[in-house]
Scaffold this active site. Structure first.
Site, PDB file in Angstrom:
ATOM      1  N   SER A  62      -1.896 -19.505 -65.503  1.00 27.76           N
ATOM      2  CA  SER A  62      -1.618 -20.836 -66.047  1.00 27.76           C
ATOM      3  C   SER A  62      -0.777 -20.659 -67.304  1.00 27.76           C
ATOM      4  CB  SER A  62      -2.920 -21.577 -66.372  1.00 27.76           C
ATOM      5  OG  SER A  62      -2.634 -22.951 -66.557  1.00 27.76           O
TER       6      SER A  62
HETATM    7  C1  SAM Z   1       2.948 -23.018 -64.415  1.00 32.29           C
HETATM    8  S1  SAM Z   1       1.424 -23.815 -64.620  1.00 32.29           S
HETATM    9  C2  SAM Z   1       1.830 -25.512 -64.875  1.00 32.29           C
HETATM   10  C3  SAM Z   1       2.610 -25.779 -66.103  1.00 32.29           C
HETATM   11  C4  SAM Z   1       2.463 -27.183 -66.579  1.00 32.29           C
HETATM   12  N1  SAM Z   1       3.217 -28.101 -65.813  1.00 32.29           N
HETATM   13  C5  SAM Z   1       2.721 -27.280 -68.068  1.00 32.29           C
HETATM   14  O1  SAM Z   1       3.710 -27.892 -68.465  1.00 32.29           O
HETATM   15  O2  SAM Z   1       1.916 -26.754 -68.800  1.00 32.29           O
HETATM   16  C6  SAM Z   1       0.856 -23.892 -62.942  1.00 32.29           C
HETATM   17  C7  SAM Z   1      -0.503 -24.551 -62.828  1.00 32.29           C
HETATM   18  O3  SAM Z   1      -0.745 -24.813 -61.454  1.00 32.29           O
HETATM   19  C8  SAM Z   1      -2.117 -24.693 -61.245  1.00 32.29           C
HETATM   20  N2  SAM Z   1      -2.365 -24.570 -59.814  1.00 32.29           N
HETATM   21  C9  SAM Z   1      -2.288 -23.473 -59.024  1.00 32.29           C
HETATM   22  N3  SAM Z   1      -2.599 -23.772 -57.764  1.00 32.29           N
HETATM   23  C10 SAM Z   1      -2.881 -25.103 -57.751  1.00 32.29           C
HETATM   24  C11 SAM Z   1      -3.273 -26.022 -56.747  1.00 32.29           C
HETATM   25  N4  SAM Z   1      -3.432 -25.641 -55.483  1.00 32.29           N
HETATM   26  N5  SAM Z   1      -3.460 -27.315 -57.094  1.00 32.29           N
HETATM   27  C12 SAM Z   1      -3.302 -27.737 -58.367  1.00 32.29           C
HETATM   28  N6  SAM Z   1      -2.949 -26.909 -59.365  1.00 32.29           N
HETATM   29  C13 SAM Z   1      -2.732 -25.618 -59.066  1.00 32.29           C
HETATM   30  C14 SAM Z   1      -2.493 -23.471 -62.053  1.00 32.29           C
HETATM   31  O4  SAM Z   1      -3.877 -23.424 -62.311  1.00 32.29           O
HETATM   32  C15 SAM Z   1      -1.650 -23.676 -63.296  1.00 32.29           C
HETATM   33  O5  SAM Z   1      -2.377 -24.333 -64.293  1.00 32.29           O
END
Ligand code: SAM
Length: 392
Positions: A107
């Site tokens: 994350s």
């Molecule tokens: C790169 S981060 C997101 C960045 C965010 N948009 C920000 O500005 O902080 C990706 C996120 O997607 C979440 N994630 C991963 N698989 C997921 C799923 N199947 N459904 C929802 N969230 C998910 C992760 O836990 C992580 O927090």
């Protein structure tokens, strides 16, 4: 630095970040610029890790006001950098944070250049609704709340702890979007179809729920990825509740893969040295990592993983293994070039070479994606051109 100082310095840093993002050309519209100038990113990243540029093993170091001082922490929070907030799905021990290597970020607050680029690509208009998958720290959610109004924003995060921190940060900044904890691959059932859908996690193919939950004529902006590399950024127009199509906007951007789609942990049995048949190949393993040929190889091998390992004589070989079956290809330098030893139900390196031949024959042409209820196909040039199926 006192509290009012933080606000003044942060506002100045936001302005500098907006200038920087505008100079790259990715931040273009006044409305998104106003959001970048308004949303306090530092509230979403009270502590985080950044990658060091030291050679060798990728290493991340912790950044908190206590460790580096308020001023440096604040500057880092407004740098055009990805700020990691979780590794391997586990909470970080902030009582005694140490440098971290040999871990997978799970994350983060995404690189601002990429965030604004995707938001611009989303082509929102004032009265539109957005569904976001992958709330993360909540920073991108907050930008959308500022741009559209929180009642038009719905965001889904799979990790309850991450979701809870995002909710707190959003609330303390005065934004109250609809937030769900759950698997975003299933969209957000029960809500009206959105005008726009954006995913800030990589997916192996476009989930059917995203198409169903975006209104006809609406847009989906997402990054696709395989287990070897990213397939980049795609923008799809939804035709009806099962069908969507569009083009790749870029093959560069890469997001951490949706947790439920990560590669299986075990590589299975490695092929023994007498298995398979060996031939010469003009392509070495570097084609897997080059931008364009790597993209094509990932399309040709949707279930493959690759890694390098020294043999008994110290020669480095690259293994390409299919996670569904026993297919393998092992690339080894053979003096004038490379030899490939292949075996199993599919000849993996043959598939890569065939895909490269089609790509070379097509000349400069863009890739696109068509999603139907039966299959998702990435095509070259036009929907009827050479195409490769994405994993279901
Ligand atoms: C790169 S981060 C997101 C960045 C965010 N948009 C920000 O500005 O902080 C990706 C996120 O997607 C979440 N994630 C991963 N698989 C997921 C799923 N199947 N459904 C929802 N969230 C998910 C992760 O836990 C992580 O927090």
């Amino acid at each position: 630095m006192t509290e009012p100082d933080i606000d003044t310095v942060a506002a100045k840093l936001r302005h500098q970040l907006a200038e920087q993002l505008a100079a790259t050309g990715w931040l273009r519209s006044p409305a998104w610029r106003a959001a970048v100038e308004a949303v306090p990113r530092h509230e979403f990243v009270p502590r985080f890790y950044v990658e060091t540029d030291a050679p060798g093993l990728t290493t991340w170091v912790p950044v908190t006001p206590e460790l580096v001082g308020l001023d440096k922490w604040l500057r880092q929070a407004y740098a055009d950098e990805t700020l990691i907030t979780q590794f391997d799905g586990c909470e970080i021990d902030w009582a005694d944070p140490q440098p971290i290597s040999n871990a997978h970020p799970t994350s983060s607050s995404t690189l601002p250049t990429l965030v604004v680029r995707m938001l611009e690509d989303l082509q929102v208009e004032d009265d539109m609704t957005v569904m976001e998958l992958g709330t993360g720290t909540g920073y991108s959610t907050a930008l959308m709340c500022h741009r559209l109004g929180a009642d038009r924003v719905l965001s889904v995060e799979t990790d309850p702890e991450v979701a809870s921190r995002a909710r707190d940060a959003l609330t303390s900044c005065g934004y109250r979007p609809r937030l769900r904890v759950g698997d975003g691959l299933l969209g957000a059932d029960g809500s009206a179809p959105s005008d726009r859908t954006i995913a800030t996690m990589g997916v192996r193919s476009i989930p059917a729920a995203w198409v169903r939950q975006t209104r006809p004529g609406g847009l989906i902006v997402a990054t696709l990825r395989g287990w070897m590399r990213s397939l980049g950024l795609v923008r799809l127009t939804v035709e009806d509740e099962h069908t969507a199509h569009g083009r790749f906007l870029s093959s560069d951007p890469s997001f951490m893969i949706a947790r439920q789609q990560d590669a299986p942990e075990s590589l299975g049995m490695l092929p023994s040295s007498d298995e398979g048949t060996t031939r010469h190949t003009r392509y070495g393993p570097e084609l897997l990592t080059k931008p364009d040929s790597g993209f094509v190889a990932q399309l040709a091998l949707p279930h493959a993983r690759s890694f390098s390992m020294p043999g008994d004589d110290g020669t480095m070989s690259t293994y390409v293994l299919d996670a569904r079956n026993d297919a393998f290809a092992v690339l080894t330098p053979d003096g004038e070039g490379w030899s490939v030893r292949q075996g199993g139900p599919v000849l993996l390196w043959d598939a890569v070479e065939q895909a490269l031949a089609l790509w070379h024959a097509a000349g400069p042409a863009e890739f696109g994606l068509t999603v139907t209820p039966d299959a998702q196909r990435v095509w070259l040039g036009a929907p009827g051109g050479p195409s490769w199926r994405l994993p279901a």
